[in-house]
Design an enzyme around this catalytic site. Sequence first.
Site, PDB file in Angstrom:
ATOM      1  N   CYS A   2       0.847  -1.193   0.000  1.00 59.69           N
ATOM      2  CA  CYS A   2       0.000   0.000   0.000  1.00 59.69           C
ATOM      3  C   CYS A   2       0.879   1.239   0.000  1.00 59.69           C
ATOM      4  O   CYS A   2       2.084   1.163   0.203  1.00 59.69           O
ATOM      5  CB  CYS A   2      -0.866   0.018   1.246  1.00 59.69           C
ATOM      6  SG  CYS A   2      -1.728  -1.524   1.542  1.00 59.69           S
ATOM      7  N   ARG A  27       1.591   1.641  -5.929  1.00 58.64           N
ATOM      8  CA  ARG A  27       1.770   0.699  -4.814  1.00 58.64           C
ATOM      9  C   ARG A  27       0.472  -0.044  -4.485  1.00 58.64           C
ATOM     10  O   ARG A  27       0.490  -0.975  -3.672  1.00 58.64           O
ATOM     11  CB  ARG A  27       2.277   1.422  -3.571  1.00 58.64           C
ATOM     12  CG  ARG A  27       3.571   2.198  -3.757  1.00 58.64           C
ATOM     13  CD  ARG A  27       3.946   2.970  -2.513  1.00 58.64           C
ATOM     14  NE  ARG A  27       4.157   2.082  -1.396  1.00 58.64           N
ATOM     15  CZ  ARG A  27       5.307   1.430  -1.183  1.00 58.64           C
ATOM     16  NH1 ARG A  27       6.325   1.597  -2.012  1.00 58.64           N
ATOM     17  NH2 ARG A  27       5.448   0.616  -0.173  1.00 58.64           N
ATOM     18  N   TRP A  74      -3.610  -1.941  -1.329  1.00 54.02           N
ATOM     19  CA  TRP A  74      -3.565  -3.212  -2.072  1.00 54.02           C
ATOM     20  C   TRP A  74      -3.913  -4.256  -1.026  1.00 54.02           C
ATOM     21  O   TRP A  74      -3.122  -4.529  -0.118  1.00 54.02           O
ATOM     22  CB  TRP A  74      -2.183  -3.457  -2.665  1.00 54.02           C
ATOM     23  CG  TRP A  74      -2.090  -4.710  -3.469  1.00 54.02           C
ATOM     24  CD1 TRP A  74      -2.650  -4.949  -4.686  1.00 54.02           C
ATOM     25  CD2 TRP A  74      -1.411  -5.911  -3.104  1.00 54.02           C
ATOM     26  NE1 TRP A  74      -2.336  -6.217  -5.111  1.00 54.02           N
ATOM     27  CE2 TRP A  74      -1.588  -6.839  -4.167  1.00 54.02           C
ATOM     28  CE3 TRP A  74      -0.668  -6.309  -2.006  1.00 54.02           C
ATOM     29  CZ2 TRP A  74      -1.047  -8.122  -4.150  1.00 54.02           C
ATOM     30  CZ3 TRP A  74      -0.124  -7.588  -1.983  1.00 54.02           C
ATOM     31  CH2 TRP A  74      -0.318  -8.482  -3.049  1.00 54.02           C
ATOM     32  N   ASN A 100       1.082   0.186   6.006  1.00 56.91           N
ATOM     33  CA  ASN A 100       1.541  -0.676   4.918  1.00 56.91           C
ATOM     34  C   ASN A 100       2.332  -1.797   5.567  1.00 56.91           C
ATOM     35  O   ASN A 100       3.258  -1.549   6.331  1.00 56.91           O
ATOM     36  CB  ASN A 100       2.423   0.106   3.932  1.00 56.91           C
ATOM     37  CG  ASN A 100       3.037  -0.819   2.878  1.00 56.91           C
ATOM     38  OD1 ASN A 100       2.426  -1.820   2.483  1.00 56.91           O
ATOM     39  ND2 ASN A 100       4.251  -0.524   2.456  1.00 56.91           N
ATOM     40  N   GLY A 101       1.969  -3.039   5.274  1.00 56.02           N
ATOM     41  CA  GLY A 101       2.679  -4.187   5.853  1.00 56.02           C
ATOM     42  C   GLY A 101       1.663  -5.215   6.330  1.00 56.02           C
ATOM     43  O   GLY A 101       0.479  -5.139   5.997  1.00 56.02           O
ATOM     44  N   GLU A 482       9.689 -13.752 -19.812  1.00 59.33           N
ATOM     45  CA  GLU A 482       9.408 -12.340 -19.548  1.00 59.33           C
ATOM     46  C   GLU A 482       8.333 -11.809 -20.482  1.00 59.33           C
ATOM     47  O   GLU A 482       7.444 -11.068 -20.063  1.00 59.33           O
ATOM     48  CB  GLU A 482      10.705 -11.525 -19.667  1.00 59.33           C
ATOM     49  CG  GLU A 482      10.553 -10.034 -19.534  1.00 59.33           C
ATOM     50  CD  GLU A 482       9.965  -9.577 -18.188  1.00 59.33           C
ATOM     51  OE1 GLU A 482       9.857 -10.396 -17.251  1.00 59.33           O
ATOM     52  OE2 GLU A 482       9.576  -8.398 -18.110  1.00 59.33           O
ATOM     53  N   LYS A 486       4.799 -10.221 -19.253  1.00 62.06           N
ATOM     54  CA  LYS A 486       4.326  -8.884 -19.664  1.00 62.06           C
ATOM     55  C   LYS A 486       2.889  -8.970 -20.161  1.00 62.06           C
ATOM     56  O   LYS A 486       2.027  -8.195 -19.800  1.00 62.06           O
ATOM     57  CB  LYS A 486       5.226  -8.321 -20.766  1.00 62.06           C
ATOM     58  CG  LYS A 486       6.560  -7.817 -20.304  1.00 62.06           C
ATOM     59  CD  LYS A 486       6.545  -6.569 -19.483  1.00 62.06           C
ATOM     60  CE  LYS A 486       6.522  -6.635 -18.016  1.00 62.06           C
ATOM     61  NZ  LYS A 486       7.389  -7.400 -17.216  1.00 62.06           N
ATOM     62  N   GLU A 489       0.226 -10.039 -17.340  1.00 61.05           N
ATOM     63  CA  GLU A 489      -0.010  -9.150 -16.187  1.00 61.05           C
ATOM     64  C   GLU A 489      -0.716  -7.862 -16.593  1.00 61.05           C
ATOM     65  O   GLU A 489      -1.305  -7.203 -15.744  1.00 61.05           O
ATOM     66  CB  GLU A 489       1.279  -8.827 -15.440  1.00 61.05           C
ATOM     67  CG  GLU A 489       2.282  -7.980 -16.163  1.00 61.05           C
ATOM     68  CD  GLU A 489       3.460  -7.621 -15.264  1.00 61.05           C
ATOM     69  OE1 GLU A 489       3.281  -7.443 -14.057  1.00 61.05           O
ATOM     70  OE2 GLU A 489       4.580  -7.525 -15.783  1.00 61.05           O
ATOM     71  N   HIS A 505       7.614 -31.670 -25.300  1.00 64.56           N
ATOM     72  CA  HIS A 505       7.340 -32.472 -24.098  1.00 64.56           C
ATOM     73  C   HIS A 505       6.019 -32.073 -23.461  1.00 64.56           C
ATOM     74  O   HIS A 505       5.898 -32.008 -22.248  1.00 64.56           O
ATOM     75  CB  HIS A 505       8.508 -32.332 -23.117  1.00 64.56           C
ATOM     76  CG  HIS A 505       9.815 -32.694 -23.732  1.00 64.56           C
ATOM     77  ND1 HIS A 505      10.237 -33.982 -23.916  1.00 64.56           N
ATOM     78  CD2 HIS A 505      10.767 -31.913 -24.286  1.00 64.56           C
ATOM     79  CE1 HIS A 505      11.408 -33.989 -24.513  1.00 64.56           C
ATOM     80  NE2 HIS A 505      11.754 -32.751 -24.750  1.00 64.56           N
ATOM     81  N   LYS A 604       3.073  -2.369  -7.668  1.00 64.31           N
ATOM     82  CA  LYS A 604       4.408  -2.191  -8.257  1.00 64.31           C
ATOM     83  C   LYS A 604       5.480  -2.903  -7.439  1.00 64.31           C
ATOM     84  O   LYS A 604       6.430  -3.413  -7.988  1.00 64.31           O
ATOM     85  CB  LYS A 604       4.751  -0.707  -8.347  1.00 64.31           C
ATOM     86  CG  LYS A 604       6.096  -0.413  -8.981  1.00 64.31           C
ATOM     87  CD  LYS A 604       6.186  -0.947 -10.399  1.00 64.31           C
ATOM     88  CE  LYS A 604       7.537  -0.714 -11.022  1.00 64.31           C
ATOM     89  NZ  LYS A 604       7.712  -1.457 -12.289  1.00 64.31           N
TER      90      LYS A 604
END
Length: 609
Positions: A2, A27, A74, A100-101, A482, A486, A489, A505, A604
């Site tokens: 957050c 955030r 968040w 935040n936490g 990657e 991208k 997300e 496979h 983020k």
Amino acid sequence: MCGIVGYLGTKNAAPLLIDGLRRLEYRGYDSAGITVISGRSLCSAKTVGKVELLTEAAKDLQGQGTVGIAHTRWATHGEPSVPNAHPQFDCTESIAVVHNGIIENYSQLRKKLEENHRFLSDTDTEVIAHLIEEYLIADGSFESAARRALADLEGTYALALLFAYEPETIIAARNGSPLVVGVGENEYFVASDPVAFLKRTNNVLYLADGEIAVISPDGMQVTDHEGNQVYRETVFVDTEQEELGKNGFPHFMLKEIFEQPKTIQETFNERFDMEEGTARLSVIDDLFPRILHSRRITIVGCGTSWHAGLVGEYMLEQYARVPVEVEYASEFRYRDPLLTPNDVVIGISQSGETADTLAALREAHRKGAVVIAICNSTESSIARACDATLAMNAGPEIGVASTKAYTSQLIVLMLLTLALARKKTMSRDEGQLLIRELRALPGKIERILSDNTAILKIAEEFYQCQHFLYLGRGFNFPNALEGALKLKEISYIHAEGYPAAEMKHGPIALIDANMPVVFLAPRDHTYEKILSNIQEVKARKGKIITVADEDDHDVEQLSDYVIRIPKTIETLTPLLTIIPLQLLAYHIALLRGCNVDQPRNLAKSVTVE
Ligand code: AGP
């Protein structure tokens, strides 16, 4: 994760707090809230959704007071809702908390408090307000009640606290989550990230874990967890204002994709010694002998940073001939890794605040390994936890999807590889060739970026697909991962990355006419093999998008679409092949109406476990 902001000064607090939240939305943005002190009462507004909705809800708070706190969330405990939005309050609504936490022992604390306190939310945070209320009854002083409440907490927090009956005080406390104080002209800011208040002041005091700042118009007192006075200078944080804006781009993500020619230049700037054909990384000079003679390098990270580590593994093993292992930080930290002082552990993190990466590095440090950060913030928790930090110098990355940070991480890994390799088997000429190729990258990336419209056309073809496969080999296998990350997300399309040979496979069963497959096929030592993989997909009617060298005409008849990249040496191809994948994901997400800068469910920097 957050974002929290606090203000104490002479100006109208509400607009400054909301502007600060806007700059912290990266955030977290599922709900937001604000409280200002008016007289001896708390005036608040909360909304579900983004900060812009709070602006409307908080319009009555304008001019109400010059002291306040605010929060953009968040969700960790409790779904996004108005009751769960911060600030959280005590029973009398005279104590306000933004956090935040994660408070690990909140359920035990809540069970005890519920005997005499009424809880209105499902959050862990609310226990803090009721604990302070409890101690205030016994103690009378806001500061000592806050200290006692903090002493009961287990877990991580960055907090800003208000008490209506001490209207000219903000208490800030940090333990495991980032928290800074901005010191302005007769005003103070408290925030998760200096970016929240750099418009007002560049003087930043970074709180350390266990520290508490008591802020009033008379000044700021900082003490450690034992109550000892802490004297620390503020740091001048010189982030140009335009770096914080979009500079005319529609989204931060696109701006940051287009910044890469500049940012990779910033990353390798002044770190070359062309005469010796090596890299100069002075921050690790003292540690260099231990790194050079280490028995193994372990790279830890999460998400995109973990992908960068995979590329680093190929670089370091090929050129520096040192065994490298790449680990998810979240796994590494819990498996009691076998480390000795002869080990080097490198933590890669754009934000420098990712909880799992921080914990993994602390574990490595505890076991005596050399611990090095590759980080975009040299003042971050991760930077502070390491023996040395190799700065990425990519500038603030606001878009949740990491782009310029990734290429800067690869550059730092290449510089480290060069420095080590030149002490081993790499000749001066080889080193000078590598430097020339690195210096040519910005121009080559510019050329790929100029192809943006062609990539948009491909996005228009495929944006309604439900699944994507990304395939690459060698140095470009991590870019397959990657590129898939991208896309998923920011567009919410299911995408998977694989080593191209792995397709046989299992994943090949997925191939049909509805499956777009992105191949990374620069002419390297695995090129012929990749061509065979492309044939295998074509034989099963898969739609083929190939990223290939600009002079490669062999792939044309095999591919539905070809995206061209300039040639470079094999090691540096990931810095080029990733650019089209960033743009492809960006355009597809936009075409699907997604919020590319703030994708759903994401933040983020994940400062919770
Ligand atoms: C990348 O696009 C994501 N936003 C995410 O995977 C990110 O790379 C990861 O959370 C690690 O963040 P860090 O680099 O700040 O530690």
